[in-house]
Design a protein around this motif. Structure first.
Motif, PDB file in Angstrom:
ATOM      1  N   GLN A  23       0.825  -1.212   0.000  1.00  0.00           N
ATOM      2  CA  GLN A  23       0.000   0.000   0.000  1.00  0.00           C
ATOM      3  C   GLN A  23       0.857   1.260   0.000  1.00  0.00           C
ATOM      4  OE1 GLN A  23      -2.189  -0.971   3.594  1.00  0.00           O
ATOM      5  NE2 GLN A  23      -4.073  -1.009   2.398  1.00  0.00           N
ATOM      6  N   LEU A  24       2.048   1.157   0.585  1.00  0.00           N
ATOM      7  CA  LEU A  24       2.884   2.346   0.751  1.00  0.00           C
ATOM      8  C   LEU A  24       4.002   2.454  -0.283  1.00  0.00           C
ATOM      9  CD1 LEU A  24       3.197   2.185   4.626  1.00  0.00           C
ATOM     10  CD2 LEU A  24       1.545   3.460   3.265  1.00  0.00           C
ATOM     11  N   GLN A  25       4.191   1.416  -1.082  1.00  0.00           N
ATOM     12  CA  GLN A  25       5.266   1.434  -2.065  1.00  0.00           C
ATOM     13  C   GLN A  25       4.935   2.365  -3.221  1.00  0.00           C
ATOM     14  OE1 GLN A  25       5.884  -2.663  -3.128  1.00  0.00           O
ATOM     15  NE2 GLN A  25       7.358  -2.978  -1.491  1.00  0.00           N
ATOM     16  N   GLY A  26       5.977   2.795  -3.882  1.00  0.00           N
ATOM     17  CA  GLY A  26       5.803   3.619  -5.068  1.00  0.00           C
ATOM     18  C   GLY A  26       5.402   5.048  -4.772  1.00  0.00           C
ATOM     19  N   GLY A  27       5.685   5.517  -3.567  1.00  0.00           N
ATOM     20  CA  GLY A  27       5.372   6.902  -3.240  1.00  0.00           C
ATOM     21  C   GLY A  27       3.891   7.201  -3.292  1.00  0.00           C
ATOM     22  N   GLY A  28       3.086   6.204  -2.933  1.00  0.00           N
ATOM     23  CA  GLY A  28       1.638   6.389  -2.947  1.00  0.00           C
ATOM     24  C   GLY A  28       1.206   7.549  -2.075  1.00  0.00           C
ATOM     25  N   ASP A  29       0.056   8.032  -2.354  1.00  0.00           N
ATOM     26  CA  ASP A  29      -0.485   9.170  -1.627  1.00  0.00           C
ATOM     27  C   ASP A  29      -1.079   8.700  -0.300  1.00  0.00           C
ATOM     28  OD1 ASP A  29      -1.639  11.496  -0.745  1.00  0.00           O
ATOM     29  OD2 ASP A  29      -2.961  11.746  -2.480  1.00  0.00           O
ATOM     30  N   ILE A  30      -0.319   8.838   0.770  1.00  0.00           N
ATOM     31  CA  ILE A  30      -0.758   8.376   2.087  1.00  0.00           C
ATOM     32  C   ILE A  30      -1.995   9.135   2.550  1.00  0.00           C
ATOM     33  CG2 ILE A  30       0.765   9.870   3.444  1.00  0.00           C
ATOM     34  CD1 ILE A  30      -0.035   6.273   4.343  1.00  0.00           C
ATOM     35  N   ALA A  31      -2.108  10.387   2.176  1.00  0.00           N
ATOM     36  CA  ALA A  31      -3.283  11.169   2.571  1.00  0.00           C
ATOM     37  C   ALA A  31      -4.540  10.587   1.937  1.00  0.00           C
ATOM     38  CB  ALA A  31      -3.110  12.633   2.181  1.00  0.00           C
ATOM     39  N   ALA A  32      -4.464  10.250   0.657  1.00  0.00           N
ATOM     40  CA  ALA A  32      -5.628   9.679  -0.029  1.00  0.00           C
ATOM     41  C   ALA A  32      -5.959   8.304   0.521  1.00  0.00           C
ATOM     42  CB  ALA A  32      -5.368   9.599  -1.534  1.00  0.00           C
ATOM     43  N   LEU A  33      -4.942   7.478   0.734  1.00  0.00           N
ATOM     44  CA  LEU A  33      -5.154   6.143   1.293  1.00  0.00           C
ATOM     45  C   LEU A  33      -5.754   6.232   2.687  1.00  0.00           C
ATOM     46  CD1 LEU A  33      -4.842   3.072   1.097  1.00  0.00           C
ATOM     47  CD2 LEU A  33      -2.497   3.354   1.946  1.00  0.00           C
ATOM     48  N   SER A  34      -5.228   7.137   3.502  1.00  0.00           N
ATOM     49  CA  SER A  34      -5.740   7.339   4.856  1.00  0.00           C
ATOM     50  C   SER A  34      -7.197   7.773   4.829  1.00  0.00           C
ATOM     51  CB  SER A  34      -4.882   8.385   5.583  1.00  0.00           C
ATOM     52  OG  SER A  34      -5.456   8.738   6.804  1.00  0.00           O
ATOM     53  N   SER A  35      -7.509   8.728   3.982  1.00  0.00           N
ATOM     54  CA  SER A  35      -8.887   9.219   3.876  1.00  0.00           C
ATOM     55  C   SER A  35      -9.836   8.116   3.426  1.00  0.00           C
ATOM     56  CB  SER A  35      -8.967  10.388   2.893  1.00  0.00           C
ATOM     57  OG  SER A  35      -8.246  11.488   3.388  1.00  0.00           O
ATOM     58  N   GLU A  36      -9.413   7.352   2.432  1.00  0.00           N
ATOM     59  CA  GLU A  36     -10.240   6.268   1.915  1.00  0.00           C
ATOM     60  C   GLU A  36     -10.530   5.229   2.998  1.00  0.00           C
ATOM     61  OE1 GLU A  36      -9.299   2.389  -0.763  1.00  0.00           O
ATOM     62  OE2 GLU A  36      -8.602   4.294  -1.587  1.00  0.00           O
ATOM     63  N   ARG A  37      -9.477   4.788   3.697  1.00  0.00           N
ATOM     64  CA  ARG A  37      -9.646   3.766   4.741  1.00  0.00           C
ATOM     65  C   ARG A  37     -10.470   4.293   5.913  1.00  0.00           C
ATOM     66  NH1 ARG A  37      -8.291   0.362   1.725  1.00  0.00           N
ATOM     67  NH2 ARG A  37      -6.930  -1.389   2.133  1.00  0.00           N
ATOM     68  N   LEU A  38     -10.240   5.530   6.273  1.00  0.00           N
ATOM     69  CA  LEU A  38     -10.973   6.100   7.405  1.00  0.00           C
ATOM     70  C   LEU A  38     -12.455   6.242   7.076  1.00  0.00           C
ATOM     71  CD1 LEU A  38     -10.805   7.073  10.262  1.00  0.00           C
ATOM     72  CD2 LEU A  38     -10.071   9.309   9.427  1.00  0.00           C
ATOM     73  N   ARG A  39     -12.762   6.693   5.890  1.00  0.00           N
ATOM     74  CA  ARG A  39     -14.180   6.796   5.486  1.00  0.00           C
ATOM     75  C   ARG A  39     -14.858   5.429   5.498  1.00  0.00           C
ATOM     76  NH1 ARG A  39     -12.098  10.610   1.740  1.00  0.00           N
ATOM     77  NH2 ARG A  39     -12.782  12.693   2.297  1.00  0.00           N
ATOM     78  N   GLU A  40     -14.146   4.427   4.976  1.00  0.00           N
ATOM     79  CA  GLU A  40     -14.703   3.077   4.945  1.00  0.00           C
ATOM     80  C   GLU A  40     -14.877   2.525   6.362  1.00  0.00           C
ATOM     81  OE1 GLU A  40     -16.155  -0.581   3.406  1.00  0.00           O
ATOM     82  OE2 GLU A  40     -16.130   1.483   2.683  1.00  0.00           O
TER      83      GLU A  40
END
Length: 157
Positions: free
Chosen positions: A72-89
């Motif tokens: 999930q964190l490889q490739g310089g992914g957008d942690i803010a977007a991932l965090s927001s997505e997971r938190l909303r879910e």
């Protein structure tokens, strides 16, 4: 009372990941201090385990090892977007299956993890003198997380 048994494995994984990702969102917003910030987040889990009995859901959550897949964190992914997505879910899931009290306790837990990450490392200054407890970037990340948590209505079962 809501418990871990009320969620399938994927749902539980989402509930466990969201607080860690919220903390990582704060960590990634600033520079430096990631070890201190990670330790501070771990202390929130340790404290939650010490206070067992207040919520079956939080007891199980604090006892579950917080983990985030390296993919999930490889490739310089957008942690803010991932965090927001997971938190909303996670908030959607807990809102559907949990009581309003469970929802509020979960929100407080997520915010306490993010707050601990923000306060763990002084920003700026020189050799520990001066600086701010929370940088402007960390505060902005905290404000975004807080707004997301406040925007989620508690739906009665």
């Amino acid at each position: 009372m809501t418990s871990k048994a009320d969620f399938n494995a994927d749902e539980w994984s989402t509930l466990v990941e969201a607080p860690v990702l919220a903390g990582m969102r704060v960590v990634s917003s600033g520079r430096g201090g990631t070890i201190r910030e990670s330790l501070a987040m771990a202390k929130v889990y340790t404290e939650a385990r010490r206070n067992q009995g207040a919520s079956e859901l939080l007891d199980a959550l604090a006892s579950s090892p917080p983990a985030v897949s390296p993919q999930q964190l490889q490739g310089g992914g957008d942690i803010a977007a991932l965090s927001s997505e997971r938190l909303r879910e996670a908030l959607r899931l807990i809102g559907e299956k949990g009581s309003p009290e469970d929802v509020e306790q979960y929100k407080r837990f997520v915010l306490s993890v993010a707050q601990a990450a923000a306060e763990a490392h002084k920003e700026g200054g020189f050799i520990g003198i001066g600086g701010k407890q929370i940088s402007a970037e960390e505060q902005a990340a905290l404000d975004e997380i807080r707004a997301m948590l406040d925007a989620q209505p508690t739906t009665p079962r």
